[in-house]
Design a protein around this motif. Structure first.
Motif, short mmCIF file in Angstrom:
data_model
loop_
_atom_site.label_atom_id
_atom_site.label_comp_id
_atom_site.label_asym_id
_atom_site.label_seq_id
_atom_site.Cartn_x
_atom_site.Cartn_y
_atom_site.Cartn_z
N ASP A 172 19.20 38.04 16.93
CA ASP A 172 20.57 37.80 17.35
C ASP A 172 20.81 38.49 18.68
OD1 ASP A 172 21.80 36.37 14.98
OD2 ASP A 172 21.05 38.17 14.00
N ILE A 173 21.28 37.74 19.67
CA ILE A 173 21.59 38.28 20.99
C ILE A 173 23.07 38.01 21.25
CG2 ILE A 173 21.10 38.19 23.46
CD1 ILE A 173 18.53 36.82 21.09
N THR A 174 23.82 39.03 21.64
CA THR A 174 25.25 38.86 21.84
C THR A 174 25.70 39.47 23.16
OG1 THR A 174 26.00 40.95 20.84
CG2 THR A 174 25.55 39.13 19.33
N GLN A 175 26.84 38.99 23.64
CA GLN A 175 27.47 39.54 24.84
C GLN A 175 28.97 39.31 24.74
OE1 GLN A 175 26.01 38.31 28.81
NE2 GLN A 175 28.15 38.22 29.43
N LEU A 176 29.77 40.21 25.31
CA LEU A 176 31.21 40.04 25.36
C LEU A 176 31.62 39.45 26.70
CD1 LEU A 176 32.47 43.39 23.76
CD2 LEU A 176 32.03 41.19 22.65
N ALA A 177 32.68 38.64 26.66
CA ALA A 177 33.25 38.05 27.88
C ALA A 177 34.77 38.09 27.76
CB ALA A 177 32.77 36.62 28.08
N MET A 178 35.43 38.41 28.86
CA MET A 178 36.89 38.42 28.90
C MET A 178 37.39 37.10 29.46
SD MET A 178 39.72 40.18 28.41
CE MET A 178 39.42 41.95 28.48
N ALA A 179 38.39 36.51 28.79
CA ALA A 179 39.03 35.29 29.27
C ALA A 179 40.43 35.64 29.77
CB ALA A 179 39.10 34.25 28.16
N ALA A 180 40.67 35.39 31.05
CA ALA A 180 41.97 35.69 31.66
C ALA A 180 42.83 34.44 31.70
CB ALA A 180 41.77 36.24 33.07
N ASP A 181 44.12 34.62 31.84
CA ASP A 181 45.08 33.51 31.92
C ASP A 181 45.00 32.88 33.31
OD1 ASP A 181 47.22 31.78 31.97
OD2 ASP A 181 48.60 33.16 30.97
N PRO A 182 44.60 31.61 33.43
CA PRO A 182 44.46 30.99 34.75
C PRO A 182 45.80 30.75 35.44
CG PRO A 182 44.16 29.35 33.03
CD PRO A 182 44.26 30.68 32.33
N ASP A 183 46.90 30.75 34.68
CA ASP A 183 48.22 30.50 35.27
C ASP A 183 48.88 31.74 35.82
OD1 ASP A 183 48.06 27.79 34.66
OD2 ASP A 183 48.78 28.17 32.60
N GLU A 184 48.22 32.91 35.60
CA GLU A 184 48.75 34.15 36.14
C GLU A 184 47.73 34.74 37.10
OE1 GLU A 184 49.92 36.87 33.14
OE2 GLU A 184 51.23 35.45 32.11
N PRO A 185 47.89 34.44 38.41
CA PRO A 185 46.90 34.94 39.38
C PRO A 185 46.79 36.45 39.33
CG PRO A 185 48.90 34.16 40.46
CD PRO A 185 49.01 33.74 39.03
N LEU A 186 45.56 36.92 39.45
CA LEU A 186 45.32 38.35 39.36
C LEU A 186 45.88 39.06 40.56
CD1 LEU A 186 41.66 38.15 38.08
CD2 LEU A 186 43.72 38.53 36.75
N ALA A 187 46.67 40.10 40.33
CA ALA A 187 47.28 40.85 41.41
C ALA A 187 46.25 41.68 42.14
CB ALA A 187 48.39 41.75 40.85
N GLU A 188 46.58 42.15 43.34
CA GLU A 188 45.68 43.02 44.08
C GLU A 188 45.70 44.42 43.48
OE1 GLU A 188 43.54 42.31 46.62
OE2 GLU A 188 44.02 40.29 46.01
N ALA A 189 44.58 45.05 43.52
CA ALA A 189 44.47 46.41 42.96
C ALA A 189 45.07 47.41 43.91
CB ALA A 189 43.00 46.74 42.70
N GLU A 190 45.54 48.50 43.34
CA GLU A 190 46.03 49.62 44.15
C GLU A 190 44.83 50.47 44.54
OE1 GLU A 190 48.85 51.68 41.83
OE2 GLU A 190 50.44 50.20 42.07
N ASP A 191 44.59 50.70 45.83
CA ASP A 191 43.49 51.55 46.28
C ASP A 191 43.95 52.98 46.36
OD1 ASP A 191 41.66 49.48 46.51
OD2 ASP A 191 42.39 48.93 48.50
#
Length: 496
Positions: A477-496
């Motif tokens: 058995d080989i497994t991996q996790l993946a995150m699914a984001a909401d395509p209708d909510e554009p990802l905001a810019e990160a704070e540096d």
């Protein structure tokens, strides 16, 4: 082969119970990897990593202020720690860009319980993985010493000794995943506790990057060059001054420069967004660790997964390569017929390439991804055999299973592809996608051949955390996790 109690079950043996012969009198210390301990901010009173809930994970990685508390402060960089407190081992699946996913340690701890005389024999050592490995090593040395002293005074220790062929006093067994193996080696530095090595019966490392990982350099470089999505940019910002991440940088000759392959330098790391001083500290630390012996060391190493081994840096942008240079016995590189460096694809667990995870010849190879090498049933069986110290885990088994390549971040409702390597037939091969919020209804995926590669198209129906499961005809058995984001909510810019 093993008797596994129900997850989260806690057991204290009745003193009148007859102990099975396989129960060890030793004390076991479980040391998690990077991102594997839950963290709490003592100044705000809030948990800042590893809390339950997939909605929290989505918010943490897709909003500018999420995970801000994990950024190292000036005081912490100066050695004034305590603001962030480790509160326990990870008990819920978590997700991190590039590292794909962190699986909980519940199954590992529950498996070890079947081999000890009492729950009191197990120490779950949580630590602030942002800090230098050396600092956490000293904390582990102190904790292990206290744990062993307390266990030797426990009534179950004396009872366990009476049931063993060798009725010696209990010693320590460390079971360490990923970075936890580096922390364990640092704890066994005789310059700090000169007796801890002698009081240690064995060390089991699961996917430990003893020579570092190219992924650490990729994480530091993410966000430079072409635009990237927020989770990857956020990770770079968080790790740019994190000593623990710099301790994971490759210590072998990994940087391709013209016709040569050389070590990463502090200036190389600074050019891609890391910290030169932390890089120098990491190199000095690793150099000093080479002389430390791990008593009874056995490695469980993930294999068959495509894994970055080398990298190229161009104008501050990192390109990672799935193959790497190899050396002859005299230290020179193996060359091709044109007298140029020849590159070999060695594979690994998707994060740590195989040769980086090996220190001795006593190795158990398993076809697993990095996050699963401390959770899969085959890995737990290997741990059980070593903890019980009564079964030889046997020769390396590196030909089974297959390799899995899949994105770590997808958009919900939109199709994406995963690919399997080292697959000769689709017969008996199954693949599915499971929403961890609704694990009882996995989605079967259809595998087909595309350009000679076993491929499946998958779609995560809603935002959340998903597990990809592949089962091969030979039962791996080989497994991996993946995150699914909401395509209708554009990802905001990160704070540096």
């Amino acid at each position: 082969m093993n008797e596994h109690p129900h997850p989260h079950q806690r057991r204290h043996r009745d003193r009148t119970d007859e102990l099975p012969d396989h129960v060890t009198q030793d004390a076991v210390v479980v040391v998690p990897g990077i991102m594997g301990s839950t963290l709490h901010d003592t100044t705000t009173g809030k948990d800042v990593w590893g809390i339950g809930g997939i909605s929290w994970l989505l918010k943490a990685w897709t909003t500018p202020s999420g995970l801000k508390s994990l950024t190292m402060t000036e005081d912490e960089l100066a050695g004034k720690t305590g603001r962030i407190k480790a509160t326990g081992l990870l008990k819920h699946s978590a997700w991190t860009p590039y590292l794909a996913g962190s699986e909980p340690y519940t199954d590992l701890v529950d498996t070890i319980r079947t081999s000890v005389a009492d729950d009191a024999a197990i120490l779950e050592f949580a630590y602030d993985w942002r800090l230098p490995v050396a600092a956490n090593g000293r904390l582990l040395a102190d904790a292990a010493r206290l744990h062993l002293t307390g266990w030797r005074r426990h009534p179950a220790h004396a009872e366990a000794r009476r049931h063993r062929a060798d009725q010696r006093e209990g010693r320590l067994v460390f079971v360490a995943h990923s970075m936890g193996g580096l922390v364990t080696r640092a704890a066994l530095d005789p310059g700090y506790d000169g007796d801890l090595q002698a009081d240690t019966r064995g060390v089991i490392t699961l996917g430990t990057p003893f020579q570092g990982s190219v992924k650490a350099a990729v994480i530091l470089a993410t966000g430079r060059g072409t635009p990237v999505r927020l989770p990857h940019r956020k990770l770079r910002a968080m790790c740019a001054t994190m000593p623990g991440l710099h301790d994971l940088l490759p210590q072998y000759r990994s940087l391709r420069a013209g016709d040569d392959v050389r070590h990463l330098t502090p200036s190389d790391v600074a050019a891609i967004g890391g910290n030169a001083e932390l890089t120098r500290n990491a190199a000095r630390f690793h150099h000093g660790q080479k002389s430390i012996t791990l008593p009874g060391h056995r490695s469980v190493v993930g294999v068959n997964q495509p894994t970055w081994q080398n990298l190229t840096i161009t104008d501050g942008t990192v390109e990672a390569h799935f193959d790497g240079a190899r050396q002859n016995s005299d230290g020179t590189f193996i060359l091709d017929r044109h007298d140029r460096v020849r590159y070999f694809q060695v594979y690994g667990d998707g994060t740590v390439y195989k040769e980086s995870a090996v220190l001795t010849d006593i190795v158990t190879h398993l076809p697993l991804q990095h996050g699963d090498v401390a959770k899969a049933q085959t890995a737990l069986e290997a741990v059980t055999e070593i903890v019980r110290d009564d079964i030889n885990p046997g020769p390396p088994q590196g030909e089974a299973g297959c390799g899995l390549s899949a994105p770590d971040l997808v958009q919900a409702g939109r199709p994406w592809k995963l690919r399997l390597s080292d697959v000769d037939t689709l017969s008996g091969l199954t693949c599915r996608l499971t929403d961890l919020e609704n694990p009882t209804r996995p989605i079967p995926l259809t595998l087909t051949w595309e350009d000679g590669v076993a491929t499946a198209t998958a779609t995560a129906p809603t935002p959340g955390l998903y597990r990809i499961d592949v089962r091969t005809p030979d039962g791996c058995d080989i497994t991996q996790l993946a995150m699914a984001a909401d395509p209708d909510e554009p990802l905001a810019e990160a704070e540096d």
